[in-house]
Design a protein around this motif. Structure first.
Motif, PDB file in Angstrom:
ATOM      1  N   PRO A 138       6.971 -45.345  28.281  1.00 13.05           N
ATOM      2  CA  PRO A 138       6.264 -44.945  27.059  1.00 13.05           C
ATOM      3  C   PRO A 138       6.597 -45.799  25.850  1.00 13.05           C
ATOM      4  CG  PRO A 138       7.963 -43.348  27.645  1.00 13.05           C
ATOM      5  CD  PRO A 138       7.828 -44.276  28.805  1.00 13.05           C
ATOM      6  N   LEU A 139       7.741 -46.496  25.868  1.00 13.08           N
ATOM      7  CA  LEU A 139       8.107 -47.365  24.755  1.00 13.08           C
ATOM      8  C   LEU A 139       8.092 -48.838  25.163  1.00 13.08           C
ATOM      9  CD1 LEU A 139      11.017 -45.351  23.069  1.00 13.08           C
ATOM     10  CD2 LEU A 139       8.613 -45.464  22.424  1.00 13.08           C
ATOM     11  N   ASP A 140       7.240 -49.177  26.127  1.00 14.99           N
ATOM     12  CA  ASP A 140       7.071 -50.566  26.548  1.00 14.99           C
ATOM     13  C   ASP A 140       6.229 -51.303  25.514  1.00 14.99           C
ATOM     14  OD1 ASP A 140       6.667 -52.965  27.788  1.00 14.99           O
ATOM     15  OD2 ASP A 140       5.404 -52.185  29.398  1.00 14.99           O
ATOM     16  N   TYR A 141       6.831 -52.282  24.844  1.00 16.72           N
ATOM     17  CA  TYR A 141       6.142 -53.011  23.780  1.00 16.72           C
ATOM     18  C   TYR A 141       5.768 -54.437  24.229  1.00 16.72           C
ATOM     19  CZ  TYR A 141      10.925 -54.719  23.181  1.00 16.72           C
ATOM     20  OH  TYR A 141      12.186 -55.236  23.393  1.00 16.72           O
TER      21      TYR A 141
ATOM     22  N   ILE B 175      -1.304 -54.492  17.426  1.00 13.43           N
ATOM     23  CA  ILE B 175      -0.923 -53.339  16.603  1.00 13.43           C
ATOM     24  C   ILE B 175      -0.084 -52.367  17.419  1.00 13.43           C
ATOM     25  CG2 ILE B 175      -1.804 -51.317  15.387  1.00 13.43           C
ATOM     26  CD1 ILE B 175      -4.224 -53.029  14.565  1.00 13.43           C
ATOM     27  N   ARG B 176      -0.542 -52.110  18.664  1.00  7.31           N
ATOM     28  CA  ARG B 176       0.188 -51.171  19.515  1.00  7.31           C
ATOM     29  C   ARG B 176       1.626 -51.657  19.761  1.00  7.31           C
ATOM     30  NH1 ARG B 176      -2.194 -52.029  23.972  1.00  7.31           N
ATOM     31  NH2 ARG B 176      -3.911 -50.533  23.750  1.00  7.31           N
ATOM     32  N   ASN B 177       1.785 -52.907  20.131  1.00  4.65           N
ATOM     33  CA  ASN B 177       3.116 -53.430  20.417  1.00  4.65           C
ATOM     34  C   ASN B 177       4.018 -53.399  19.193  1.00  4.65           C
ATOM     35  OD1 ASN B 177       2.570 -53.998  23.129  1.00  4.65           O
ATOM     36  ND2 ASN B 177       1.687 -55.989  22.629  1.00  4.65           N
ATOM     37  N   THR B 178       3.442 -53.687  18.045  1.00  2.00           N
ATOM     38  CA  THR B 178       4.230 -53.651  16.810  1.00  2.00           C
ATOM     39  C   THR B 178       4.695 -52.234  16.506  1.00  2.00           C
ATOM     40  OG1 THR B 178       2.984 -55.538  15.936  1.00  2.00           O
ATOM     41  CG2 THR B 178       4.220 -54.195  14.350  1.00  2.00           C
ATOM     42  N   VAL B 179       3.792 -51.288  16.661  1.00  3.14           N
ATOM     43  CA  VAL B 179       4.151 -49.891  16.394  1.00  3.14           C
ATOM     44  C   VAL B 179       5.194 -49.404  17.393  1.00  3.14           C
ATOM     45  CG1 VAL B 179       3.287 -47.524  16.396  1.00  3.14           C
ATOM     46  CG2 VAL B 179       1.958 -49.332  15.292  1.00  3.14           C
TER      47      VAL B 179
END
Length: 445
Positions: free
Chosen positions: A282-285, A375-379
């Motif tokens: 769930p926290l894979d960036y 955006i997703r990876n940054t967040v």
């Protein structure tokens, strides 16, 4: 004059609290580890046995320095009375038998947990299980003379192992509930993290030993990549030694383990098998990302500078572990550090690690050319950094029960460069919200 308009404080009149660990112990361990690394690279010794030998090269000098130079065994915090003659064996033998029963009992439970948990029997974990299996024989044998010898000298030999032993031999009415909980938590920390550290020792060792010198010196990027691997190897080696050497005569025993569920949750989600940052988690960036070499490949100068910056950050991360000497451990209080990078920040490892991830990943750039991915990876990486902020806060909540940490935290607020910078950047109305409250002693109302 307003406190915020003053110049940097003069620490001559506000000295930093003493550290539980000397600078020398970490440096001598680092010297031993580097010496063995040089030998291993010269002869191509990159196997798991050489990796385990590196732990000895790191740990043995630190033990000798701690005993012969720092004389840690003489500290009151060990609870050992060296000035009086040892008590007669007949006075402590019953206590020792109960403690040995408690130790063997908790080891049996840990062994059963290893057998039941399937992840311990796959991949790199198998190496850890093999090492711990062999070590268990020595533990069972040497625990008998060690406990008998130590109990004759301890001021208060009835510790958590004794209370658990009482429970196991049917005298639960004599066991203190709080002492049992402290004992179980301490061994849970050691069992979980030691197995993980041992499992990654060989892999980190290979990354530092395998690259040939010609490749390392070919360009600054290769040098930076190798230095990063070496720093991670140093970190893993010192951390593993720290989890092994939790002995009272070294003053490296676990005083307390974190009693708060939030502290355990914040830590465990950063480690396998519970880790949330791994691919697919769930926290894979990393979805649609590439590393710094991919993005900066067209500019050798910038790529070299960023590589050296990343090596520097990893160096700070390794330094934060080296500073612990023989005392590194998650979720525990084994004495408060105030020296090295801890003179600048209360959490230098978390700070440097997260900065490394941001600069190494550059999550705001996506190979898919999809702004949503960027955006997703940054967040998500921001959420990962938030997890480490949560870890820091829960650790402070635990450590604030120690007067030595309260003194250190107060000194850092007055003098620490990074806390002072954060204070200046934080709006005045929000500062009181970021003050860590002093937690009550575990078990108190």
């Amino acid at each position: 004059m307003n406190a915020e308009t003053k110049f940097a404080p003069d620490t001559r009149y506000d000295p930093r609290p003493a550290s539980a660990v000397s600078t020398g112990v970490g440096l001598i361990g680092l010297a031993g580890l580097i010496a063995w690394t040089c030998v291993a690279r010269a002869y191509g010794m990159e196997g798991p046995l050489a990796a385990l030998t590196a732990l000895l090269a790191c740990g043995v000098p630190m033990i000798l320095w701690s005993l012969l130079v720092d004389k840690v065994h003489r500290r009151p915090s060990t609870g050992i009375d060296w000035d009086s003659p040892p008590r007669p064996l007949r006075e402590t033998l019953d206590i020792s038998i109960a403690k040995i029963a408690g130790l063997w009992g908790i080891w049996a439970i840990i062994g059963a947990a290893y057998c039941i948990a399937r992840w311990y029997w796959d991949g790199a974990w198998l190496f850890a299980m093999y090492v711990l299996g062999v070590a268990s024989i020595a533990m069972l044998v040497f625990s008998i003379p060690y406990v008998i010898w130590l109990d004759r000298r301890l001021k208060e030999p009835k510790d958590g192992a004794w209370h658990f032993g009482q429970l196991l031999i049917g005298r639960g009415d004599r066991a203190d509930r709080q002492a049992l909980h402290d004992f179980w938590r301490a061994w849970a920390v050691k069992a979980f993290f030691l197995a993980f550290m041992i499992s990654i020792v060989p892999g980190n060792w290979v990354e530092a030993i395998h690259p040939e010198s010609a490749w390392v010196s070919e360009n600054p990027v290769n040098l930076a990549r190798w230095l990063i691997s070496v720093m991670f190897m140093i970190d893993v080696s010192f951390a593993t030694v720290g989890y092994v050497l939790t002995f009272r005569p070294l003053d490296a025993h676990i005083r307390t383990a974190n009693p708060y569920a939030a502290g355990w949750a914040a830590a465990l989600i950063c480690y396998p098998p519970f880790i949330m940052m791994n691919p697919g988690g769930p926290l894979d960036y990393h979805i649609g990302t590439a590393d710094w070499i991919y993005w900066l490949g067209d500019d050798p100068l910038i790529m070299a500078l960023v590589g050296l910056w990343l090596a520097f950050l990893t160096g700070i991360y390794a330094w934060a572990t080296v500073a612990f000497g023989i005392r590194f451990s998650n979720l525990t209080d084994r004495g408060i550090l105030t020296h090295g990078p801890y003179a600048f920040s209360k959490h230098p490892a978390y700070l440097s690690k997260n900065l490394f991830w941001w600069f190494a990943t550059l999550p705001f750039l996506a190979t898919t050319d999809n702004v949503v991915d960027a955006i997703r990876n940054t967040v998500v990486l921001g959420l990962v950094s938030g997890v480490y902020y949560w870890r820091a806060r829960t650790e402070e909540r635990h450590l604030m029960a120690d007067p030595a940490y309260r003194e250190y935290a107060a000194w850092m607020e007055r003098n620490g460069p990074i806390p002072r910078l954060i204070s200046k950047l934080t709006p005045r109305r929000l500062r009181h919200r970021t003050t860590v409250r002093i937690a009550p002693e575990p078990g108190s109302s």
